[in-house]
Scaffold this motif. Structure first.
Motif, mmCIF file in Angstrom:
data_model
loop_
_atom_site.group_PDB
_atom_site.id
_atom_site.type_symbol
_atom_site.label_atom_id
_atom_site.label_comp_id
_atom_site.label_asym_id
_atom_site.label_seq_id
_atom_site.Cartn_x
_atom_site.Cartn_y
_atom_site.Cartn_z
ATOM 1 N N VAL A 1 41.325 43.354 43.977
ATOM 2 C CA VAL A 1 40.127 44.129 43.832
ATOM 3 C C VAL A 1 40.294 45.114 42.299
ATOM 4 O O VAL A 1 41.586 45.615 42.205
ATOM 5 C CB VAL A 1 40.143 45.303 44.837
ATOM 6 C CG1 VAL A 1 38.939 46.121 44.615
ATOM 7 C CG2 VAL A 1 39.953 44.491 46.196
ATOM 8 N N LYS A 2 39.496 44.948 41.626
ATOM 9 C CA LYS A 2 39.443 45.539 40.397
ATOM 10 C C LYS A 2 38.107 46.370 40.015
ATOM 11 O O LYS A 2 37.017 45.523 40.101
ATOM 12 C CB LYS A 2 39.634 44.443 39.147
ATOM 13 C CG LYS A 2 40.910 43.742 39.274
ATOM 14 C CD LYS A 2 41.368 42.825 38.086
ATOM 15 C CE LYS A 2 42.451 41.982 38.198
ATOM 16 N NZ LYS A 2 42.423 40.971 37.200
ATOM 17 N N ASP A 3 37.996 47.441 39.912
ATOM 18 C CA ASP A 3 36.921 48.450 39.916
ATOM 19 C C ASP A 3 35.724 47.967 40.802
ATOM 20 O O ASP A 3 34.705 47.688 40.434
ATOM 21 C CB ASP A 3 36.250 47.927 38.367
ATOM 22 C CG ASP A 3 37.186 48.402 37.221
ATOM 23 O OD1 ASP A 3 38.013 49.437 37.372
ATOM 24 O OD2 ASP A 3 37.272 47.802 36.166
ATOM 25 N N GLY A 4 36.284 48.155 42.157
ATOM 26 C CA GLY A 4 35.320 47.590 43.276
ATOM 27 C C GLY A 4 34.765 46.355 43.389
ATOM 28 O O GLY A 4 34.214 46.016 44.225
ATOM 29 N N HIS A 5 35.272 45.293 42.383
ATOM 30 C CA HIS A 5 34.912 43.749 42.641
ATOM 31 C C HIS A 5 36.103 43.189 43.184
ATOM 32 O O HIS A 5 37.389 43.328 42.806
ATOM 33 C CB HIS A 5 34.611 43.330 41.177
ATOM 34 C CG HIS A 5 34.213 41.983 41.142
ATOM 35 N ND1 HIS A 5 32.898 41.468 41.787
ATOM 36 C CD2 HIS A 5 34.670 40.708 40.902
ATOM 37 C CE1 HIS A 5 32.898 40.204 41.530
ATOM 38 N NE2 HIS A 5 33.900 39.708 41.262
ATOM 39 N N VAL A 6 35.778 42.194 44.163
ATOM 40 C CA VAL A 6 37.091 41.545 44.695
ATOM 41 C C VAL A 6 36.940 40.235 44.165
ATOM 42 O O VAL A 6 35.938 39.433 43.923
ATOM 43 C CB VAL A 6 36.488 41.196 46.182
ATOM 44 C CG1 VAL A 6 37.911 40.593 46.920
ATOM 45 C CG2 VAL A 6 36.277 42.472 47.110
ATOM 46 N N TYR A 7 38.127 39.629 43.673
ATOM 47 C CA TYR A 7 38.525 38.775 43.151
ATOM 48 C C TYR A 7 39.306 37.602 43.715
ATOM 49 O O TYR A 7 40.138 38.256 44.672
ATOM 50 C CB TYR A 7 39.743 38.971 41.764
ATOM 51 C CG TYR A 7 38.917 39.583 40.479
ATOM 52 C CD1 TYR A 7 38.517 38.643 39.470
ATOM 53 C CD2 TYR A 7 38.396 40.752 40.653
ATOM 54 C CE1 TYR A 7 37.795 39.350 38.291
ATOM 55 C CE2 TYR A 7 37.813 41.368 39.501
ATOM 56 C CZ TYR A 7 37.568 40.399 38.280
ATOM 57 O OH TYR A 7 37.028 41.095 37.018
ATOM 58 N N PHE A 8 39.083 36.505 43.873
ATOM 59 C CA PHE A 8 39.656 35.524 44.476
ATOM 60 C C PHE A 8 40.217 34.299 43.482
ATOM 61 O O PHE A 8 39.592 33.350 43.178
ATOM 62 C CB PHE A 8 38.676 34.729 45.496
ATOM 63 C CG PHE A 8 38.062 35.677 46.552
ATOM 64 C CD1 PHE A 8 39.006 35.927 47.628
ATOM 65 C CD2 PHE A 8 36.947 36.326 46.654
ATOM 66 C CE1 PHE A 8 38.586 36.734 48.838
ATOM 67 C CE2 PHE A 8 36.677 37.226 47.498
ATOM 68 C CZ PHE A 8 37.308 37.435 48.447
ATOM 69 N N ARG A 9 41.434 34.594 43.147
ATOM 70 C CA ARG A 9 42.083 33.649 42.055
ATOM 71 C C ARG A 9 42.814 32.514 42.774
ATOM 72 O O ARG A 9 43.641 32.753 43.842
ATOM 73 C CB ARG A 9 43.003 34.342 41.015
ATOM 74 C CG ARG A 9 44.074 35.106 41.344
ATOM 75 C CD ARG A 9 44.419 35.873 40.403
ATOM 76 N NE ARG A 9 45.863 36.768 40.400
ATOM 77 C CZ ARG A 9 47.008 36.173 40.438
ATOM 78 N NH1 ARG A 9 47.199 35.085 40.475
ATOM 79 N NH2 ARG A 9 48.074 37.053 40.844
ATOM 80 N N MET A 10 42.915 31.307 41.978
ATOM 81 C CA MET A 10 43.778 30.382 42.639
ATOM 82 C C MET A 10 45.319 30.559 42.775
ATOM 83 O O MET A 10 45.923 31.406 41.784
ATOM 84 C CB MET A 10 43.665 29.111 41.495
ATOM 85 C CG MET A 10 44.262 27.966 42.003
ATOM 86 S SD MET A 10 44.450 26.254 40.963
ATOM 87 C CE MET A 10 42.370 26.276 40.548
#
Length: 440
Positions: free
Chosen positions: A311-320
């Motif tokens: 989670v960065k600045d309220g955004h959820v990332y889904f990385r490989m």
């Protein structure tokens, strides 16, 4: 035992939700909803697969199957926890009160009762389905807390001073909600609180998963019958996997769910996501790919390779996951040189450009990434052939995993991902710039 690489697929017949995802005694375990008799949904068992590295998976047969009154018509979804060197699985058992006389695997008119059960194993491989099952939360008959039929899919975790459990449910007037329970000993569970949003977020919430990251806390939900973004999002009966940045007060189990949300995956084929923590302490996620029809070999259902959740600045990332990236280390010049596990494509896609991955089209326009699988997917009313991300914040990098039945487009290290089921992909990669292909 059947061994598979990168993309974990049904060993035969039908699979859906991943369950009991956990790293335990040197193995990653994924259990999954499994109907072993036909490529269709039916009385649920738990299949079982394990891996040392999140890359090479070995199916280990059936772990759970119906044996008790409370689960006589299926062992529905659930999760896993480790306590004092023992693996504990929690799951929903269902009992039909009105089974279809022409098909005992189907319940008529939602006449069923759901209970939450637990079963344990020291080695994580053998489960005594006859002697070790125990009911930890009985059916909620005539309860104001949740619905007696539609309360399911418990996710368990250890808090600061107790064990906690979140389970999906709905209200009597058909609005999705989650329920929270607490236990001091994993045996006696007490209801504490509930949380909900507006009816636009669906009539039922399934497969809830709450977890914390360094950047903030996250709630994953599979919402049924949602009306989130107009008719253009109509797909899979408007049943979607979404995520919220949330705040959770452990002592009261009060959860604040904001209006801000995002799709787990912009391809809208993924559902029933579940997370765990990997060997290195990273939060990782896998999910079920809903396929519109069976593969040529007759099986249906597979899972996306594990992704790292941040989670960065309220955004959820889904990385490989880096283990998956590392597995694709052999550079190739064309897809025909790839192993049966498929290949990874790295490229840049600038504004106005289009890439063609064997008939699966990806283009960048007005700051969005669009995909079109019309040429490589059967079309029907439940299949969304095109997909679109929200506006990309920055960057032009794409990292694409290509399997014969699944394409996953990672945009800017997981800012957004588009994953979709495909069939009969061609053997070419065209378009983009700085393109490099890697095989497993």
């Amino acid at each position: 035992m059947i061994t598979q690489k990168i993309h974990l697929k049904a060993p035969d017949n039908w699979v859906n939700d991943p369950n009991g995802f956990i790293y335990y005694k040197g193995y990653y375990h994924i259990f999954y909803q499994y109907f072993p008799y036909a490529p269709r949904w039916g009385t649920m068992h738990w299949g079982h697969a394990v891996s040392k590295d999140l890359v090479t998976w070995e199916h280990r047969g059936i772990a759970l199957f119906p044996t008790k009154k409370e689960d006589q018509n299926g062992c529905f979804s659930g999760s896993a926890i480790e306590k004092d060197g023992t693996m504990h699985l929690v799951y929903t058992g269902v009992r039909y009160e009105d089974a279809d006389p022409e098909d005992i695997h189907v319940c008529r008119a939602d006449h069923l009762k759901s209970a939450q059960l637990m079963i344990s194993s020291e080695d994580g491989f053998y489960f005594d389905n006859w002697a070790d099952k125990r009911v930890i939360i009985p059916p909620l008959s005539d309860s104001p807390v949740g619905h007696p039929a539609d309360t399911r899919d418990p996710k368990i975790w250890r808090g600061k001073d107790a064990w906690y459990l979140i389970v999906g449910s709905r209200t009597e007037d058909s609005q999705g909600q989650v329920l929270f329970y607490r236990s001091e000993d994993l045996s006696t569970w007490k209801y504490v609180n509930k949380a909900a949003k507006s009816p636009s977020f669906g009539w039922m919430w399934e497969c809830p998963d709450y977890f914390e990251t360094e950047g903030g806390s996250v709630l994953l939900l599979s919402v049924m019958g949602a009306s989130l973004d107009g008719p253009s999002r109509s797909c899979h009966g408007n049943n979607h996997n979404i995520c919220f940045p949330v705040k959770f007060q452990e002592d009261t189990c009060e959860m604040t769910i904001p209006d801000t949300w995002q799709f787990l995956d912009c391809g809208l084929d993924l559902y029933a996501a579940q997370t765990t923590v990997d060997e290195a302490g990273r939060r990782i996620m896998t999910a079920w790919l809903r396929m519109p029809e069976a593969a040529e070999a007759g099986w249906i259902g597979m899972f996306c390779p594990p992704r790292v959740v941040e989670v960065k600045d309220g955004h959820v990332y889904f990385r490989m996951h880096p283990n998956v990236q590392k597995a694709y280390s052999r550079e190739i010049t064309e897809p025909s040189q790839a192993s049966p596990a498929g290949y990874r494509v790295c490229m840049n896609l600038s504004e106005g450009e289009e890439a063609d991955i064997g008939g699966f089209l990806i283009r960048r326009e007005d700051g969005h990434i669009y995909t079109d699988r019309t040429a490589v997917c059967p079309g029907n009313k439940d299949v969304l052939l095109t997909a679109c991300t929200p506006k990309i914040m920055e960057g032009t990098q794409l990292e694409i995993l290509v399997d014969e039945n699944m394409v996953e487009v990672f945009i800017n290290h997981g800012e957004y991902v588009v994953s979709q089921a495909v069939y009969h992909l061609g053997k070419w990669v065209r378009g983009g710039s700085s393109t490099v292909l890697y095989s497993a």
